[in-house]
Write a protein that holds these residues in place. Structure first.
Motif, short mmCIF file in Angstrom:
data_model
loop_
_atom_site.label_atom_id
_atom_site.label_comp_id
_atom_site.label_asym_id
_atom_site.label_seq_id
_atom_site.Cartn_x
_atom_site.Cartn_y
_atom_site.Cartn_z
N HIS A 1 80.62 22.43 69.11
CA HIS A 1 79.42 23.22 68.85
C HIS A 1 79.35 23.65 67.39
N THR A 2 80.50 23.99 66.82
CA THR A 2 80.56 24.39 65.41
C THR A 2 80.16 23.21 64.51
N GLU A 3 80.64 22.03 64.85
CA GLU A 3 80.28 20.85 64.05
C GLU A 3 78.79 20.54 64.15
N LEU A 4 78.22 20.69 65.34
CA LEU A 4 76.78 20.47 65.51
C LEU A 4 75.99 21.47 64.66
N ARG A 5 76.40 22.73 64.68
CA ARG A 5 75.70 23.75 63.88
C ARG A 5 75.83 23.47 62.39
N SER A 6 76.99 22.98 61.97
CA SER A 6 77.22 22.66 60.56
C SER A 6 76.29 21.53 60.09
N VAL A 7 76.17 20.50 60.91
CA VAL A 7 75.27 19.39 60.57
C VAL A 7 73.82 19.88 60.54
N LYS A 8 73.47 20.74 61.45
CA LYS A 8 72.11 21.29 61.46
C LYS A 8 71.83 22.07 60.17
N SER A 9 72.76 22.88 59.75
CA SER A 9 72.58 23.65 58.50
C SER A 9 72.42 22.72 57.30
N ALA A 10 73.24 21.69 57.23
CA ALA A 10 73.16 20.73 56.12
C ALA A 10 71.83 19.98 56.16
N LEU A 11 71.39 19.59 57.35
CA LEU A 11 70.12 18.89 57.50
C LEU A 11 68.96 19.77 57.05
N LEU A 12 68.95 21.02 57.49
CA LEU A 12 67.87 21.93 57.11
C LEU A 12 67.85 22.19 55.61
N ALA A 13 69.01 22.34 55.00
CA ALA A 13 69.08 22.55 53.55
C ALA A 13 68.55 21.33 52.81
N HIS A 14 68.90 20.14 53.28
CA HIS A 14 68.42 18.91 52.64
C HIS A 14 66.89 18.79 52.78
N LEU A 15 66.39 19.03 53.96
CA LEU A 15 64.94 18.95 54.17
C LEU A 15 64.19 19.97 53.31
N ARG A 16 64.76 21.16 53.19
CA ARG A 16 64.15 22.19 52.35
C ARG A 16 64.07 21.73 50.90
N LYS A 17 65.15 21.12 50.41
CA LYS A 17 65.17 20.64 49.03
C LYS A 17 64.12 19.55 48.83
N GLU A 18 64.03 18.62 49.78
CA GLU A 18 63.02 17.57 49.66
C GLU A 18 61.62 18.16 49.68
N ASN A 19 61.38 19.10 50.59
CA ASN A 19 60.05 19.69 50.73
C ASN A 19 59.66 20.57 49.55
N GLU A 20 60.63 21.18 48.91
CA GLU A 20 60.33 22.08 47.79
C GLU A 20 60.38 21.39 46.43
N GLU A 21 61.23 20.37 46.29
CA GLU A 21 61.43 19.78 44.97
C GLU A 21 60.95 18.35 44.84
#
Length: 137
Positions: free
Chosen positions: A33-53
């Protein structure tokens, strides 16, 4: 090469490796579950960067380029759909679940994610690099 594109490609590689690591996790364990949450956080951060920059700058580049506008529309629509499915997958299996169902869902999403990343790098990132080169000249 643009620093932004280098960063995004590195994040794609990290996401791909992290997602690949999820292939054999135990969805019944807290570690899984911790690994799944970690990947989710990384995915959301990446998407945010693409959407903002990335995508706002590409929209500026595409202002007088209908073909590029259509390409961006297609990618943003597909990325939104696939991202929603990925987040649902990560959230669902953070609660546990059947290993058989998890593997089926994982395999399907891994194939989709890999293809989307390849296409985004090949088409969108290259359009960005070409557009910023022209704007710099």
């Amino acid at each position: 090469m643009s620093t932004l594109i280098e960063e995004l490609r590195t994040e794609h590689l990290d996401l791909t490796l992290s997602f690949e690591h999820l292939k054999n996790i135990n969805v019944e364990s807290e570690e899984g579950h911790t690994e799944l949450r970690s990947v989710k956080s990384a995915l959301l951060a990446h998407l945010r960067k693409e959407n903002e920059e990335l995508y706002p700058r590409l929209r500026d580049i595409a202002f007088n380029n209908l073909s590029l506008q259509r390409t961006l529309d297609w990618f943003t629509r597909d990325i939104a759909k696939i991202s929603a499915v990925l987040i649902l997958f990560l959230d669902t299996y953070c609660q546990g679940g059947s290993h058989l169902t998890y593997r089926r869902d994982y395999n399907r999403l891994n194939t989709i994610l890999t293809a989307l990343i390849e296409q985004e790098e090949k088409i969108v990132y290259n359009e960005f690099l070409q557009g910023t080169d022209e704007n710099a000249a």
